[in-house]
Design a protein around this motif. Structure first.
Motif, PDB file in Angstrom:
ATOM      1  N   LEU A   1     -11.702   3.740   2.033  1.00  0.00           N
ATOM      2  CA  LEU A   1     -12.004   5.252   1.614  1.00  0.00           C
ATOM      3  C   LEU A   1     -10.645   5.876   0.947  1.00  0.00           C
ATOM      4  CD1 LEU A   1     -14.568   6.769   3.744  1.00  0.00           C
ATOM      5  CD2 LEU A   1     -15.082   5.842   1.495  1.00  0.00           C
ATOM      6  N   GLN A   2      -9.629   5.673   1.801  1.00  0.00           N
ATOM      7  CA  GLN A   2      -8.264   6.168   1.652  1.00  0.00           C
ATOM      8  C   GLN A   2      -7.801   5.435   0.357  1.00  0.00           C
ATOM      9  OE1 GLN A   2      -5.604   6.302   4.851  1.00  0.00           O
ATOM     10  NE2 GLN A   2      -7.273   7.372   6.217  1.00  0.00           N
ATOM     11  N   LEU A   3      -7.925   4.032   0.052  1.00  0.00           N
ATOM     12  CA  LEU A   3      -7.423   3.419  -0.969  1.00  0.00           C
ATOM     13  C   LEU A   3      -8.417   3.760  -2.320  1.00  0.00           C
ATOM     14  CD1 LEU A   3      -7.015  -0.243   0.424  1.00  0.00           C
ATOM     15  CD2 LEU A   3      -5.183   1.265  -0.530  1.00  0.00           C
ATOM     16  N   ARG A   4      -9.531   4.107  -1.887  1.00  0.00           N
ATOM     17  CA  ARG A   4     -10.375   4.291  -3.267  1.00  0.00           C
ATOM     18  C   ARG A   4      -9.806   5.761  -3.749  1.00  0.00           C
ATOM     19  NH1 ARG A   4     -12.444   0.245  -5.648  1.00  0.00           N
ATOM     20  NH2 ARG A   4     -13.657  -0.982  -4.408  1.00  0.00           N
TER      21      ARG A   4
ATOM     22  N   SER B   1      -7.008  -1.427  -6.656  1.00  0.00           N
ATOM     23  CA  SER B   1      -8.450  -1.722  -6.934  1.00  0.00           C
ATOM     24  C   SER B   1      -8.921  -3.152  -6.274  1.00  0.00           C
ATOM     25  CB  SER B   1      -8.841  -1.650  -8.240  1.00  0.00           C
ATOM     26  OG  SER B   1     -10.063  -2.323  -8.222  1.00  0.00           O
ATOM     27  N   ARG B   2      -7.600  -4.199  -6.536  1.00  0.00           N
ATOM     28  CA  ARG B   2      -8.017  -5.450  -5.759  1.00  0.00           C
ATOM     29  C   ARG B   2      -7.729  -5.270  -4.132  1.00  0.00           C
ATOM     30  NH1 ARG B   2      -4.845  -6.946 -10.301  1.00  0.00           N
ATOM     31  NH2 ARG B   2      -2.592  -7.083  -8.892  1.00  0.00           N
ATOM     32  N   ALA B   3      -6.761  -4.307  -3.668  1.00  0.00           N
ATOM     33  CA  ALA B   3      -6.444  -4.232  -2.042  1.00  0.00           C
ATOM     34  C   ALA B   3      -7.837  -3.446  -1.657  1.00  0.00           C
ATOM     35  CB  ALA B   3      -5.381  -3.390  -1.847  1.00  0.00           C
ATOM     36  N   SER B   4      -8.505  -2.692  -2.466  1.00  0.00           N
ATOM     37  CA  SER B   4      -9.844  -1.915  -1.831  1.00  0.00           C
ATOM     38  C   SER B   4     -10.811  -3.175  -1.826  1.00  0.00           C
ATOM     39  CB  SER B   4     -10.104  -0.860  -2.689  1.00  0.00           C
ATOM     40  OG  SER B   4     -11.419  -0.271  -2.403  1.00  0.00           O
TER      41      SER B   4
ATOM     42  N   LEU C   1      -0.670   4.365 -15.516  1.00  0.00           N
ATOM     43  CA  LEU C   1      -0.212   3.260 -14.430  1.00  0.00           C
ATOM     44  C   LEU C   1      -1.105   2.234 -13.956  1.00  0.00           C
ATOM     45  CD1 LEU C   1       1.585   6.027 -12.077  1.00  0.00           C
ATOM     46  CD2 LEU C   1       2.640   4.592 -13.903  1.00  0.00           C
ATOM     47  N   ASP C   2      -1.541   1.490 -15.126  1.00  0.00           N
ATOM     48  CA  ASP C   2      -2.432   0.453 -14.774  1.00  0.00           C
ATOM     49  C   ASP C   2      -2.276  -0.547 -13.978  1.00  0.00           C
ATOM     50  OD1 ASP C   2      -3.907   1.976 -16.807  1.00  0.00           O
ATOM     51  OD2 ASP C   2      -3.185   0.561 -18.833  1.00  0.00           O
ATOM     52  N   GLU C   3      -1.062  -0.814 -13.918  1.00  0.00           N
ATOM     53  CA  GLU C   3      -0.797  -2.043 -12.964  1.00  0.00           C
ATOM     54  C   GLU C   3      -0.997  -1.821 -11.339  1.00  0.00           C
ATOM     55  OE1 GLU C   3       0.337  -5.729 -11.503  1.00  0.00           O
ATOM     56  OE2 GLU C   3       0.042  -5.045 -13.632  1.00  0.00           O
ATOM     57  N   ILE C   4      -0.487  -0.582 -11.043  1.00  0.00           N
ATOM     58  CA  ILE C   4      -0.600   0.110  -9.826  1.00  0.00           C
ATOM     59  C   ILE C   4      -2.288   0.261  -9.640  1.00  0.00           C
ATOM     60  CG2 ILE C   4      -0.290   2.090  -8.283  1.00  0.00           C
ATOM     61  CD1 ILE C   4       2.568   2.458  -9.795  1.00  0.00           C
ATOM     62  N   LYS C   5      -2.772   0.885 -10.295  1.00  0.00           N
ATOM     63  CA  LYS C   5      -4.393   1.029 -10.387  1.00  0.00           C
ATOM     64  C   LYS C   5      -4.961  -0.106 -10.152  1.00  0.00           C
ATOM     65  CE  LYS C   5      -7.935   4.103 -12.561  1.00  0.00           C
ATOM     66  NZ  LYS C   5      -7.705   5.238 -11.420  1.00  0.00           N
ATOM     67  N   ALA C   6      -4.642  -1.192 -10.933  1.00  0.00           N
ATOM     68  CA  ALA C   6      -5.375  -2.479 -10.511  1.00  0.00           C
ATOM     69  C   ALA C   6      -4.791  -3.034  -9.145  1.00  0.00           C
ATOM     70  CB  ALA C   6      -4.807  -3.321 -11.640  1.00  0.00           C
TER      71      ALA C   6
END
Length: 623
Positions: free
Chosen positions: A442-445, A463-466, A455-460
């Motif tokens: 939930l915290q990652l989301r 998302s992969r970590a989540s 900041l698309d790279e960080i957002k991606a």
């Protein structure tokens, strides 16, 4: 024919003298008449020889006395009828005296030879009679098993053979008196006596002393030896028969012990075999509940004796009180005057004596085996030794039962501890790690949503970590379910099996007929049996369908799992079926696997539904 004629001429008893006189006169007359025709063909001096056969015959049969008379008569007849001056008796010529002397010499020599032959014949007859007597006595004495019973007949044969007024054989030392003479018979340890009339001729006495007594002693000695050998053989046969019966009885009980049957069955066999082997009126196997009481676990008795099976007896006297404080066998020769309620009970039941042996299990007095008799005779001398052999087998059965009970209890404790550990791990994962993973997800989301769009790279990356965290959470859920399914505790065996069926990649036809909740350990064992069978089928069987049937037969849960795969499953190769077998048997159940090559695999599990989830200890066996 010549031999028969010779034996008749020298027979032991000659014909009567009157017959001899008649025969002698007849022979003289015939010989005188025979001389007349012979006188025309021979000289007169040779005619005297015609009278020789008559003299020979009379001398042979009747001896010299009558032969001398016949010789004189022959000489007179020849002189009167055939010597010149016929019709007159004259012995003036020396030839006449020579003829008479020849006749007398022939008569003397013939009678002497006949007497010698007759003596030899008498000796032969006597020896024959003695041999016949000895043979008859040997046949009579050596064939009997009771020497006293044949002594009257043996005495009668001695009397008849020796021509005595009476004869008696006695197997005791008897003194002689003026009426009877006593000849001692020394036959080893036996001292007998031969009794005959006191006034006997010396030859008869010598015959009895030198010939009859030694033969009779040898026969009696042989009879005594034969009787001793017969008794020894009979004793050996009896001992051998008893030994065979004892070994057979012990082998029957030992077979039951080796097969691992219930101790109650072994105890009943021990009591029955001991009763039969010792010819006891009753045999009881007891277990000490304390130093003061003992309970009857098994008994065997003859008809008419009351049953005491299952009853507690006070240990306050008799064999039991001796055995409870020691390990050596004990006996009570008589209950008369014995104190205590146990002795009162024995007298009330009609028992007079008893023998008991302690049952020792791991060095402690566990119980006792007691044999009782109502007869007046004392118990067998070797009863203690025989009972001890049976108690050793009973102790082995008890020790085996205790070992099996301890093994089952240990396995049950291991299974319960493993299930508890699984449950605790599952709970810790559910309440700890899984909740922490959900929180992190939930915290990652939230962090992903707070990142600006440029900041698309960080957002991606967030998302992969989540997504990875979500995948790890699902994997952890699967592991948690494998450790201990929560649905089994919450919904029971039916819903848990349906969940397993849905997750199995091979179609599963499930028929769960159990509608009620079962003890938790039973449900867990059944669940893992199905889970392990499905896992093995998926990995190895190449099956297209799996049938799972669940039913309750009385107090037994019956679980059947069958697939149509290649078969050939072998629990000995180290599959999970080994641990599954331990789990099922720890609960008192049974697991059977049938897996012919090419015929699929069938697993049949039977679990008692009344199984307590606590470790099992058989108190009745532990003593």
């Amino acid at each position: 024919m010549h031999a028969q004629l010779g034996s008749w001429l020298v027979r032991p008893i000659p014909p009567p003298l009157t017959v001899g006189m008649t025969v002698g006169a007849s022979l003289v007359m015939l010989e005188t008449l025979l001389v007349y025709p012979l006188g025309h063909i021979t000289e007169s001096e040779a005619l005297a020889l015609v009278y020789i056969p008559g003299v020979l015959a009379v001398a042979t049969l009747w001896g010299f006395g009558l032969a001398a008379v016949v010789s004189v008569a022959s000489a007179l007849a020849f002189n009167y009828f055939h010597v010149p001056r016929i019709g007159t008796l004259t012995f003036a010529d020396s030839k006449d005296w020579v003829e008479l002397a020849v006749f007398l010499v022939v008569a003397l020599l013939t009678s002497s030879m006949a007497q010698l032959a007759r003596s030899q014949a008498l000796e032969s007859v006597r020896r024959y009679r003695e041999a016949d007597l000895t043979t008859g006595l040997a046949r009579l004495i050596l064939r009997t098993n009771d020497l006293h019973s044949v002594l009257p007949e043996a005495s009668g044969r001695l009397k008849h053979a020796l021509g005595l007024p009476f004869a008696a054989v006695d197997l005791q030392a008897v003194a002689g008196d003026e009426r009877q003479a006593a000849f001692p018979l020394r036959c080893g340890a036996l001292r007998g006596t031969l009794l005959v009339p006191a006034e006997l001729p010396e030859p008869v006495q010598r015959c009895v002393r030198d010939r009859v007594v030694p033969s009779l002693e040898a026969l009696l000695r042989a009879a005594c030896d034969r009787e001793a050998v017969g008794q020894s053989l009979e004793t050996s046969r009896y001992e051998q028969r008893v030994l065979v019966e004892e070994q057979t009885a012990l082998r029957r009980v030992a077979t039951l012990v080796a097969r691992g049957v219930a101790p109650a069955e072994v105890f009943a066999a021990v009591a029955a075999e001991a009763t039969r082997l010792l010819d006891a009126d009753a045999t009881r196997l007891l277990r000490y509940e304390s130093a003061c009481t003992a309970v009857v676990l098994a008994e065997a008795s003859k008809p008419g004796n009351p049953a005491l099976l299952g009853k507690s007896l006070a240990v306050d006297g008799g064999v039991l009180e001796i055995l409870v404080h020691g390990t050596n066998p004990a006996r009570v020769e008589t209950y008369e005057g014995q104190p205590g309620s146990l002795a009162d009970l024995a007298r009330c039941l009609g028992f007079r004596s008893a023998v008991g042996a302690a049952i020792l299990v791991e060095g402690r007095v566990w119980g006792a085996l007691v044999a009782l008799w109502s007869r007046h005779a004392p118990p067998p001398a070797d009863a203690e030794e025989r009972l001890s052999q049976f108690t050793e087998l009973a102790a082995t059965a008890v020790a085996n039962a205790e070992c099996r009970a301890e093994l089952n209890a240990s396995r049950a404790r291991i299974v319960v501890a493993a299930d508890e550990a699984r449950r605790r791990i599952e709970r810790d994962l559910h309440d700890g790690v899984q909740q922490r993973l959900v929180s992190l997800g939930l915290q990652l989301r939230v962090a992903e949503d707070l990142v600006p769009c440029e900041l698309d790279e960080i957002k991606a990356r967030l998302s992969r970590a989540s997504d990875g965290l979500t995948t790890a959470f699902k994997d952890l859920q699967e592991i948690s379910r494998g450790i201990h399914p929560a649905i089994l505790s919450q919904g029971g065996l039916g819903p848990a099996l349906r969940t397993l069926a849905r997750r199995c990649p091979i179609p599963v036809e499930l028929n769960p007929c159990a509608r009620r909740r079962l003890p938790e350990c039973v449900e867990v064992a059944a669940y893992y049996a199905v889970s392990e069978a499905l896992a093995n089928t998926v990995k190895h069987a190449q099956a297209t369908v799996i049938d799972v049937d669940l039913d309750i037969d009385g107090e037994v849960l019956v679980l059947s799992i069958h697939d149509d795969g290649v078969g050939g499953a072998d629990p000995g190769l180290g599959s999970g079926l080994v641990s599954l077998t331990d789990r099922v048997e720890a609960l008192g159940g049974q697991l059977h696997i049938t897996s012919p090559v090419g015929g699929g695999t069938s697993v049949l599990v039977k679990l008692p539904t009344g199984t307590d989830c606590s470790p099992r200890v058989d108190a009745a066996h532990s003593g």
